[in-house]
Design a protein around this motif. Structure first.
Motif, PDB file in Angstrom:
ATOM      1  N   ASN A 269     -17.018  40.365 101.854  1.00  0.00           N
ATOM      2  CA  ASN A 269     -18.016  41.432 101.884  1.00  0.00           C
ATOM      3  C   ASN A 269     -17.912  42.202 100.572  1.00  0.00           C
ATOM      4  O   ASN A 269     -16.886  42.834 100.291  1.00  0.00           O
ATOM      5  N   ALA A 270     -18.979  42.160  99.779  1.00  0.00           N
ATOM      6  CA  ALA A 270     -18.928  42.744  98.432  1.00  0.00           C
ATOM      7  C   ALA A 270     -18.679  44.241  98.463  1.00  0.00           C
ATOM      8  O   ALA A 270     -17.993  44.782  97.597  1.00  0.00           O
ATOM      9  N   GLY A 271     -19.237  44.930  99.471  1.00  0.00           N
ATOM     10  CA  GLY A 271     -19.042  46.366  99.551  1.00  0.00           C
ATOM     11  C   GLY A 271     -17.596  46.733  99.801  1.00  0.00           C
ATOM     12  O   GLY A 271     -17.037  47.636  99.159  1.00  0.00           O
ATOM     13  N   ASP A 272     -16.955  46.027 100.726  1.00  0.00           N
ATOM     14  CA  ASP A 272     -15.560  46.325 101.028  1.00  0.00           C
ATOM     15  C   ASP A 272     -14.640  45.922  99.880  1.00  0.00           C
ATOM     16  O   ASP A 272     -13.682  46.639  99.563  1.00  0.00           O
ATOM     17  N   GLU A 273     -14.934  44.795  99.232  1.00  0.00           N
ATOM     18  CA  GLU A 273     -14.128  44.412  98.073  1.00  0.00           C
ATOM     19  C   GLU A 273     -14.304  45.414  96.943  1.00  0.00           C
ATOM     20  O   GLU A 273     -13.352  45.700  96.203  1.00  0.00           O
ATOM     21  N   ALA A 274     -15.506  45.968  96.807  1.00  0.00           N
ATOM     22  CA  ALA A 274     -15.726  46.998  95.785  1.00  0.00           C
ATOM     23  C   ALA A 274     -14.939  48.263  96.110  1.00  0.00           C
ATOM     24  O   ALA A 274     -14.408  48.929  95.216  1.00  0.00           O
ATOM     25  N   MET A 275     -14.867  48.611  97.408  1.00  0.00           N
ATOM     26  CA  MET A 275     -14.066  49.774  97.792  1.00  0.00           C
ATOM     27  C   MET A 275     -12.612  49.574  97.410  1.00  0.00           C
ATOM     28  O   MET A 275     -11.966  50.473  96.859  1.00  0.00           O
ATOM     29  N   LEU A 276     -12.090  48.384  97.699  1.00  0.00           N
ATOM     30  CA  LEU A 276     -10.701  48.118  97.353  1.00  0.00           C
ATOM     31  C   LEU A 276     -10.503  48.143  95.844  1.00  0.00           C
ATOM     32  O   LEU A 276      -9.535  48.733  95.342  1.00  0.00           O
ATOM     33  N   ALA A 277     -11.421  47.517  95.102  1.00  0.00           N
ATOM     34  CA  ALA A 277     -11.316  47.515  93.641  1.00  0.00           C
ATOM     35  C   ALA A 277     -11.330  48.936  93.091  1.00  0.00           C
ATOM     36  O   ALA A 277     -10.552  49.277  92.187  1.00  0.00           O
ATOM     37  N   ALA A 278     -12.204  49.782  93.648  1.00  0.00           N
ATOM     38  CA  ALA A 278     -12.291  51.165  93.178  1.00  0.00           C
ATOM     39  C   ALA A 278     -11.019  51.943  93.511  1.00  0.00           C
ATOM     40  O   ALA A 278     -10.507  52.708  92.683  1.00  0.00           O
ATOM     41  N   MET A 279     -10.503  51.750  94.722  1.00  0.00           N
ATOM     42  CA  MET A 279      -9.263  52.421  95.114  1.00  0.00           C
ATOM     43  C   MET A 279      -8.120  52.021  94.190  1.00  0.00           C
ATOM     44  O   MET A 279      -7.367  52.877  93.692  1.00  0.00           O
ATOM     45  N   LEU A 280      -7.979  50.718  93.949  1.00  0.00           N
ATOM     46  CA  LEU A 280      -6.899  50.237  93.098  1.00  0.00           C
ATOM     47  C   LEU A 280      -7.059  50.742  91.668  1.00  0.00           C
ATOM     48  O   LEU A 280      -6.068  51.083  91.001  1.00  0.00           O
ATOM     49  N   GLU A 281      -8.296  50.789  91.195  1.00  0.00           N
ATOM     50  CA  GLU A 281      -8.558  51.253  89.833  1.00  0.00           C
ATOM     51  C   GLU A 281      -8.120  52.699  89.649  1.00  0.00           C
ATOM     52  O   GLU A 281      -7.399  53.034  88.693  1.00  0.00           O
ATOM     53  N   VAL A 282      -8.524  53.570  90.569  1.00  0.00           N
ATOM     54  CA  VAL A 282      -8.215  54.983  90.428  1.00  0.00           C
ATOM     55  C   VAL A 282      -6.739  55.256  90.712  1.00  0.00           C
ATOM     56  O   VAL A 282      -6.085  56.017  89.985  1.00  0.00           O
ATOM     57  N   LEU A 283      -6.178  54.631  91.749  1.00  0.00           N
ATOM     58  CA  LEU A 283      -4.757  54.808  92.038  1.00  0.00           C
ATOM     59  C   LEU A 283      -3.907  54.315  90.870  1.00  0.00           C
ATOM     60  O   LEU A 283      -2.918  54.957  90.495  1.00  0.00           O
ATOM     61  N   GLY A 284      -4.300  53.174  90.275  1.00  0.00           N
ATOM     62  CA  GLY A 284      -3.556  52.643  89.136  1.00  0.00           C
ATOM     63  C   GLY A 284      -3.646  53.523  87.912  1.00  0.00           C
ATOM     64  O   GLY A 284      -2.680  53.645  87.144  1.00  0.00           O
ATOM     65  N   ASP A 285      -4.808  54.146  87.698  1.00  0.00           N
ATOM     66  CA  ASP A 285      -4.947  55.085  86.579  1.00  0.00           C
ATOM     67  C   ASP A 285      -3.993  56.267  86.747  1.00  0.00           C
ATOM     68  O   ASP A 285      -3.404  56.750  85.772  1.00  0.00           O
ATOM     69  N   LEU A 286      -3.849  56.733  87.987  1.00  0.00           N
ATOM     70  CA  LEU A 286      -3.027  57.909  88.250  1.00  0.00           C
ATOM     71  C   LEU A 286      -1.536  57.585  88.281  1.00  0.00           C
ATOM     72  O   LEU A 286      -0.706  58.430  87.922  1.00  0.00           O
ATOM     73  N   ASP A 287      -1.179  56.385  88.726  1.00  0.00           N
ATOM     74  CA  ASP A 287       0.233  55.993  88.829  1.00  0.00           C
ATOM     75  C   ASP A 287       0.348  54.491  88.560  1.00  0.00           C
ATOM     76  O   ASP A 287       0.283  53.677  89.489  1.00  0.00           O
ATOM     77  N   PRO A 288       0.540  54.099  87.292  1.00  0.00           N
ATOM     78  CA  PRO A 288       0.587  52.665  86.948  1.00  0.00           C
ATOM     79  C   PRO A 288       1.750  51.916  87.598  1.00  0.00           C
ATOM     80  O   PRO A 288       1.708  50.688  87.685  1.00  0.00           O
ATOM     81  N   LYS A 289       2.789  52.618  88.053  1.00  0.00           N
ATOM     82  CA  LYS A 289       3.955  51.958  88.642  1.00  0.00           C
ATOM     83  C   LYS A 289       3.841  51.784  90.161  1.00  0.00           C
ATOM     84  O   LYS A 289       4.747  51.244  90.802  1.00  0.00           O
ATOM     85  N   LEU A 290       2.740  52.225  90.723  1.00  0.00           N
ATOM     86  CA  LEU A 290       2.546  52.168  92.168  1.00  0.00           C
ATOM     87  C   LEU A 290       2.575  50.724  92.665  1.00  0.00           C
ATOM     88  O   LEU A 290       1.987  49.829  92.056  1.00  0.00           O
ATOM     89  N   HIS A 291       3.267  50.496  93.790  1.00  0.00           N
ATOM     90  CA  HIS A 291       3.266  49.167  94.414  1.00  0.00           C
ATOM     91  C   HIS A 291       2.360  49.208  95.649  1.00  0.00           C
ATOM     92  O   HIS A 291       2.564  50.009  96.552  1.00  0.00           O
ATOM     93  N   ILE A 292       1.352  48.331  95.662  1.00  0.00           N
ATOM     94  CA  ILE A 292       0.365  48.317  96.745  1.00  0.00           C
ATOM     95  C   ILE A 292       0.359  46.957  97.419  1.00  0.00           C
ATOM     96  O   ILE A 292       0.340  45.911  96.757  1.00  0.00           O
ATOM     97  N   THR A 293       0.381  46.968  98.740  1.00  0.00           N
ATOM     98  CA  THR A 293       0.228  45.758  99.554  1.00  0.00           C
ATOM     99  C   THR A 293      -1.002  45.928 100.426  1.00  0.00           C
ATOM    100  O   THR A 293      -1.150  46.951 101.108  1.00  0.00           O
TER     101      THR A 293
END
Length: 363
Positions: A14-38
């Motif tokens: 689902n493109a919308g849900d994958e976009a949500m995940l991509a956006a979350m990872l993008e912003v979280l990674g910008d704020l904390d590059p060392k964050l580990h996400i599963t």
């Protein structure tokens, strides 16, 4: 290093849900590059390949519990996970993951959720009990706030932010142009995108959209391109509509990444959408949009940018849609400017979801 587990409708094409995940990872990674996400995913391999994060199967409950015990935070979201209109079982699944996190002693954030509708006494009671035991709730619209109030969920801190996808960075248009060329859909003609989906076996709106597609070609001299947000289901829905048209139209029949979808939408002059995230992609890329309602989340998003849907799937008419298409077609720049001003604020609110999540994880 903080560890976060993300639960949502991921790995299901689902493109919308994958976009949500991509956006979350993008912003979280910008704020904390060392964050580990599963990420808990229906297709862990696809999620690893697509997003570059660790992923575990949504059916592997023992593995999920082990991961939650190691984590600092469970993010449940974004999207419309906590509702039982499109699926009764999924509500209990996502609530079950939240309950597992609480059992593991892990903090829980409902992240930019579209809450409800939640119907039925048992579901309402379960949601009330669990919702009052999470650590933080952000919702993507005022309608979700109202649903929380109706359910009696008031104990955790609650904020109204915005859909995570609104925080994603716009992309260039070159990739979209290349895809159009591959489908022989490039050239000087303006482009109207249409995003469709199946809904409860209804046929009325498909006939309407077939007529609208023909009228767009004849009256506006534009090219119509159908964009599949849920692959391959939306391709089949578009083919049913295209079979009823008399004028040529293009159906994109491949699966695309979030950046490819954004680039495609950026090459359009107008987006006519049933899918929520087709409309949100249009907002991100500065393209005028028209929404048709089938779910409160469409109405809620459009309301947040000062718009309203044009009818709903049950009773929308071709004349209604064409009137709105002409109105926006004749003054595209004004509508783009108006939407852009509102979306700047929503983009900041969407990014705030990640800031709040990291503050909670680091506590």
């Amino acid at each position: 290093m903080s560890r976060i587990v993300v639960s949502g409708y991921y790995g299901s094409k689902n493109a919308g849900d994958e976009a949500m995940l991509a956006a979350m990872l993008e912003v979280l990674g910008d704020l904390d590059p060392k964050l580990h996400i599963t990420v808990i995913s229906a297709d862990p391999e696809d999620t690893r390949r697509r997003h570059g994060v660790d992923a575990i199967s949504w059916l592997g409950l023992p593995a999920i519990f082990r991961e939650l015990r190691r984590a600092d935070l469970l993010i449940s979201g974004g999207g419309s996970l906590l509702q039982n209109v499109t699926s009764r079982r999924s509500l209990y699944y996502y609530m079950g993951i939240i309950a597992m996190a609480r059992l593991a002693g892990t903090k829980v954030m409902l992240y930019a959720q579209g809450i409800g509708p939640i119907l039925g006494g048992v579901a309402e009671h379960a949601m009330r009990w669990l919702g009052n035991r999470v650590d933080l709730i952000t919702v993507r619209d005022q309608g979700s706030l109202a649903e929380l109030e109706r359910l009696g969920i008031r104990r955790p801190p609650i904020e109204c932010t915005a859909d995570p996808v609104l925080a994603i960075h716009p992309v260039g248009r070159e990739t979209g142009r290349a895809i159009f060329r591959a489908y022989h859909a490039d050239g000087a003609k303006p482009v109207v995108g249409i995003s469709v989906r199946e809904w409860q076996g209804w046929t009325h709106y498909k006939k309407v959209l077939a007529e609208v597609s023909d009228r767009i070609v004849r009256e506006l001299g534009a090219r119509v391109v159908f964009v599949p947000m849920q692959f391959p289901d939306d391709v089949r829905a578009a083919q049913k509509i295209a079979a009823q048209t008399k004028e040529p139209c293009t159906i994109l029949k491949d699966e695309y990444t979030t950046s490819e979808f954004l680039s495609l939408v950026g090459n359009m002059d107008l987006m006519l959408g049933i899918r929520l995230h087709a409309l949100i992609f249009a907002g991100v890329m500065g393209v005028s949009m028209i929404g048709i309602s089938y779910d409160p989340k469409i109405d809620r998003f459009l309301s947040s940018i000062g718009e309203q849907p044009v009818g709903n799937l049950r009773d929308v008419t071709a004349d209604e849609l064409m009137a709105e298409i002409r109105r926006k077609w004749n003054d595209k720049q004004t509508f783009r400017r108006n939407n852009a001003d509102l979306l700047v604020r929503l983009r900041d609110l969407a990014a705030r979801n990640a800031e709040l999540a990291l503050n909670l994880a680091h506590r």
